[in-house]
Design an enzyme around this catalytic site. Structure first.
Site, PDB file in Angstrom:
ATOM      1  N   LYS A  96     -19.912  -4.515 -20.187  1.00  0.00           N
ATOM      2  CA  LYS A  96     -18.837  -3.624 -19.732  1.00  0.00           C
ATOM      3  C   LYS A  96     -17.547  -4.038 -20.423  1.00  0.00           C
ATOM      4  O   LYS A  96     -17.251  -5.234 -20.509  1.00  0.00           O
ATOM      5  CB  LYS A  96     -18.699  -3.735 -18.207  1.00  0.00           C
ATOM      6  CG  LYS A  96     -17.706  -2.761 -17.591  1.00  0.00           C
ATOM      7  CD  LYS A  96     -17.659  -2.902 -16.064  1.00  0.00           C
ATOM      8  CE  LYS A  96     -16.753  -1.864 -15.426  1.00  0.00           C
ATOM      9  NZ  LYS A  96     -16.733  -1.972 -13.945  1.00  0.00           N
TER      10      LYS A  96
ATOM     11  N   SER B  20     -17.293   2.509 -11.537  1.00  0.00           N
ATOM     12  CA  SER B  20     -16.703   2.470 -12.861  1.00  0.00           C
ATOM     13  C   SER B  20     -17.630   1.912 -13.941  1.00  0.00           C
ATOM     14  O   SER B  20     -17.367   2.104 -15.130  1.00  0.00           O
ATOM     15  CB  SER B  20     -15.439   1.625 -12.831  1.00  0.00           C
ATOM     16  OG  SER B  20     -15.733   0.261 -12.589  1.00  0.00           O
TER      17      SER B  20
ATOM     18  N   SER C 116     -18.529  -0.196  -7.842  1.00  0.00           N
ATOM     19  CA  SER C 116     -18.608   0.128  -9.266  1.00  0.00           C
ATOM     20  C   SER C 116     -19.861  -0.352  -9.987  1.00  0.00           C
ATOM     21  O   SER C 116     -20.086   0.028 -11.134  1.00  0.00           O
ATOM     22  CB  SER C 116     -17.387  -0.424 -10.000  1.00  0.00           C
ATOM     23  OG  SER C 116     -16.280   0.404  -9.783  1.00  0.00           O
TER      24      SER C 116
END
Lengths: 95, 493
Positions: free
Chosen positions: B78, B161, B185
């Site tokens: 990420k 996210s 997330s």
């Protein structure tokens, strides 16, 4: 809770975010919506309830106050938008 | 033989050990897959050269008999984790050009254990969002979107996210990915893409070197295609780090050894307050199915009460923005990233932050600034922290009568890009089942459990006691086996 344009402008200034005048109105609406949503917290009885300061059941660790790392100014500065002679450069500040 | 990109981590480790293929071959297949998923806008930065040299080094280690627990496994990171010398954007314009001089603790541990980095994947800007649509680099499309890439009628969101992480795994472009979870997330995108995601107990994974959103809530965790793979990756990500003051000094168990399949007598809490308004009937049915699966395996369902559930989102939307407004003060155009000049220092700050932050980030900073400002601190911020304490107490009380909690991951199925975007509060409601867990600092995971009527994945969430990821994983694997989720997205690389 409803915020007006002037309050939003003031918060934006405190947060150091430039918000164009024409966006203040809609932003005030959105922020008011969020503040209205969170007002439901007033329904909760929190008398004698301590505000949470740490979610993990542990105390913050302490360590000796001594230098354990450092000595690489070049790396620290390497991402600076403007640097000179081992310093970050900012616009002149005269109060 | 199964295509290399369709293997699980456990299968890939097995194949590497048996010399059926090399880490270089496994990585090359994934590098091609990363190229194939470009229409989905999953990767912000591809690092094929680094991947291949890491794979080569992995093969050398294996030849010498010194392979680590994740040696040769290609993963995505990420773009919230700082990676030395590789651009780290947090999905924000304000970090333009930023190349960290250091490596986050979590990623350094993954490389220590032999994992191979394929690149950095998309997210909501500064991890603030539930759909991976707010990044400066554009929105990520889920491989579950119907139709050919580029000719979509409806572009389905991958959740957020950590949507890039979830999409990369679902599309078979990575064997696993790192995620972070502040209010759901990791779990919500895992649920939306038919993958597995764990948010460990607060303090399990070091936050050092991860771009901060809300520090008292943020936790890193693994995202994978199976529960066993999550156990493998979690072990490498966890561990005490003196550089994070909230990192907990506890031994890291061999999570894989916890996967015994034996949950006889385990008490599974079913929170009655989670039957919320807006819970879709097919998700309610799936939840009941999940209860039945666990009962068949010998567990005992128990009704529990978490009375302050309905206040969790409101508390979260004060606490998280408050912490964010403080954390994001560092982006000032002086030390890294974007600078937009102004007549003086103050104007330079305002211009930089006005141009560099997207709308949702600005909203949250402004809310945070407001609730922390003089005169409102007690009414908003302190009140929210008191409610947070009550939410934690609810869980403490519930865990007196159960060992693990089963809930849906999200109240509704994945939506399309463009939907739910007018009203920020509507978007926030997606996180109704995940947010309380962060407020209480507990471990939780999402396991794929079925498909909805629209053919899109649905997940079930398990919540555990603090530092009891092992029970979580054990129960998670029972759900996984019972659900037998074998569906693949319409597009795979």
């Amino acid at each position: 809770m409803s915020l007006d344009k002037a309050t939003v402008a003031k918060i934006a200034h405190l947060a150091r975010i430039k918000v164009p005048d024409e966006e203040l109105e809609s932003l005030a609406g959105e922020l008011s919506q969020i503040l209205t949503f969170v007002e439901q917290l007033n329904e909760v009885d929190t008398k004698d309830v301590p505000p949470m300061t740490s979610v993990a059941a542990q105390k913050l660790r302490r360590r000796k106050d001594e230098v354990t790392d450092g000595g690489y100014a070049a790396q620290v500065l390497s991402n600076g938008p403007e640097t000179a002679e081992g310093f970050f450069v900012v616009p002149k500040v005269v109060e | 033989m199964t295509a290399l990109t369709h293997l699980t981590m456990a299968e890939a480790l097995d194949g590497l050990a048996k010399k059926e293929f090399t880490a270089v071959e496994l990585t090359e297949a994934h590098v091609r897959a990363v190229e194939a998923v470009r229409p989905f806008n999953i990767f912000i930065t591809e690092t094929p050269d680094a991947a291949l040299s890491m794979a080569k080094a992995s093969d050398e280690r294996r030849a010498k008999g010194s392979a680590g627990p994740m040696d040769g496994l290609p993963i995505a990171v990420k773009d919230l984790f700082c990676t030395k010398g590789v651009a780290t954007t947090a999905g924000s314009h304000i970090l333009d050009g930023f190349k960290p001089e250091y490596e986050s603790t979590v990623t350094s541990q993954l490389w220590r254990d032999g994992a191979v980095m394929l690149g950095k994947v998309n997210l909501d800007e500064f991890a603030m969002g539930s759909a991976t649509i707010t990044a400066h680099q554009g929105e990520t499309v889920s491989p579950w979107s119907p139709g050919a890439p580029g000719a979509w009628d409806r572009k389905i969101v991958a959740g957020g996210s950590s949507g890039g992480s979830a999409a990369a795994i679902a599309a078979r472009a990575a064997l696993g990915a790192t995620g972070t979870d502040t209010g759901g997330s990791i779990r919500q995108p895992a649920g939306y893409t038919g993958t597995v995601g764990i948010k460990p107990t607060y303090g399990r994974c070091s936050r050092w070197g991860i771009v901060a959103y809300a520090s008292s809530l943020d936790q890193a965790g693994p995202m994978t295609r199976t529960v066993e793979d999550a156990a493998i990756m979690l072990r490498s990500m966890c561990g005490f780090d003196p550089k994070d003051s909230t990192s907990v000094d506890m031994p890291v168990p061999d999570f894989r050894a916890a996967l015994t399949g034996d949950i006889r007598g385990l008490r599974v809490g079913i929170p009655k307050e989670y039957r919320v308004e807006g819970l879709s009937s097919e998700i309610a049915a799936l939840w009941d199915q999940g209860i039945a699966w666990l009962k068949e395996a010998g567990a005992v369902p128990v009704e529990i009460s978490l009375p302050h559930t309905k206040y969790a989102l409101a508390a979260y939307y004060i606490i998280a923005p408050a912490e964010a407004s403080s954390n994001l003060a560092r982006y000032d155009g002086v030390r890294y990233g974007l600078r937009v000049e102004g007549g003086n220092l103050k104007e330079m700050y305002e211009n930089t932050r006005g141009a560099g932050f997207g709308k949702e980030v600005q909203r949250r900073i402004l809310i945070g600034t407001y609730v922390l400002s003089a005169g409102y601190y007690d009414a908003y911020y302190n009140k929210a922290r008191q409610v947070r304490t009550r939410i934690k107490w609810d869980f403490d009380e519930a865990f007196k009568s159960c060992d693990v909690i089963l809930t849906p991951t999200a109240p509704s199925t994945p939506f399309a890009i463009g939907e739910k975007m007018d009203d920020p509060v509507q978007m926030y409601l997606i996180d109704v089942y995940t947010v309380p867990v962060n407020l209480a600092g507990l471990p939780a995971m999402s396991v794929p459990a079925g498909l909805g009527a629209d053919g899109l994945p649905l997940g079930l969430q398990l919540i555990g006691r603090p530092f009891d990821e092992e029970t979580l994983l054990r129960v998670g694997q029972v759900v996984e086996k019972a659900a037998n989720f074998t569906a693949v997205p319409p597009f795979v690389a």
